[in-house]
Design a protein around this motif. Structure first.
Motif: not given
Length: 193
Positions: A140-149, A163-168, A173-179
């Motif tokens: 979970s932490l690898l997906v969340t934090y390495l995915g956000v990097l 686009n900021l909307n695409i970024f958010f 989505l990365v956070n949803v997958v990780g959590y």
């Protein structure tokens, strides 16, 4: 509720997730009230220091071999030195998200995760991997934090290209997958006998 099922050291992890959740909810509420609200100080102190430190302490508590514990302790010291050094040397450390410091923290946390995964794969815990909570935490932490990097690298270096909307949306989505992985791990965890 399943705290007694997720093995030793779970208090550190539960506290980290609790603080992380509180900060996220608080920042969302503040942004609804004031669109110019700067949440950087909460993220820098609350997440980059407290939550990450609790993750490191959680890993320290579940490591078994003295060598791994020593290596993880070195990672904790490096983490604290990085944070304090960045706080002293980076002029706008608390008002603007400190990307380089965060990058170093994620690399150090990945080292700690490697120690736990190495211990897991070199023990009989690999036979019950699906029910071993620390395995799910690591994934979970690898997906969340390495995915956000990579998203942070893109947003930090090329804000005009994305686009900021695409970024958010991607960040969400990365956070949803990780959590979701973490939630699955909590549900599947079985207490060690």
């Amino acid at each position: 509720m399943k705290n007694n099922q997720v093995q030793k050291g779970s208090t550190y992890f539960t506290a980290a997730i609790g603080i992380l959740t509180f900060i996220e909810i608080y920042c969302i509420a503040q942004r609804f009230l004031n669109i110019t609200y700067n949440s950087s100080i909460l993220y820098v102190i609350g997440i980059n220091l407290v939550v990450f430190l609790l993750f490191f302490l959680y890993f320290q508590s579940i490591l078994i071999s003295k060598k791994s514990k020593r290596l993880n302790l070195i990672l904790i010291v490096l983490f604290l030195l990085n944070y304090v050094g960045s706080a002293i040397l980076v002029e706008n450390f608390f008002t603007r998200f400190p990307f380089f410091s965060y990058f170093v923290e994620v690399v150090l946390l990945s080292g700690s995760i490697f120690l736990v995964m190495s211990q897991t794969f070199n023990s009989d815990k690999i036979l019950g991997l699906g029910h071993y909570f620390p395995f799910w935490v690591c994934i979970s932490l690898l997906v969340t934090y390495l995915g956000v990097l990579p998203l942070l690298v893109i947003s930090y270096t090329a804000t005009n290209l994305m686009n900021l909307n695409i970024f958010f949306i991607l960040l969400f989505l990365v956070n949803v997958v990780g959590y979701t992985i973490l939630l699955l791990g909590i549900l599947k965890a079985k207490r060690e006998i």
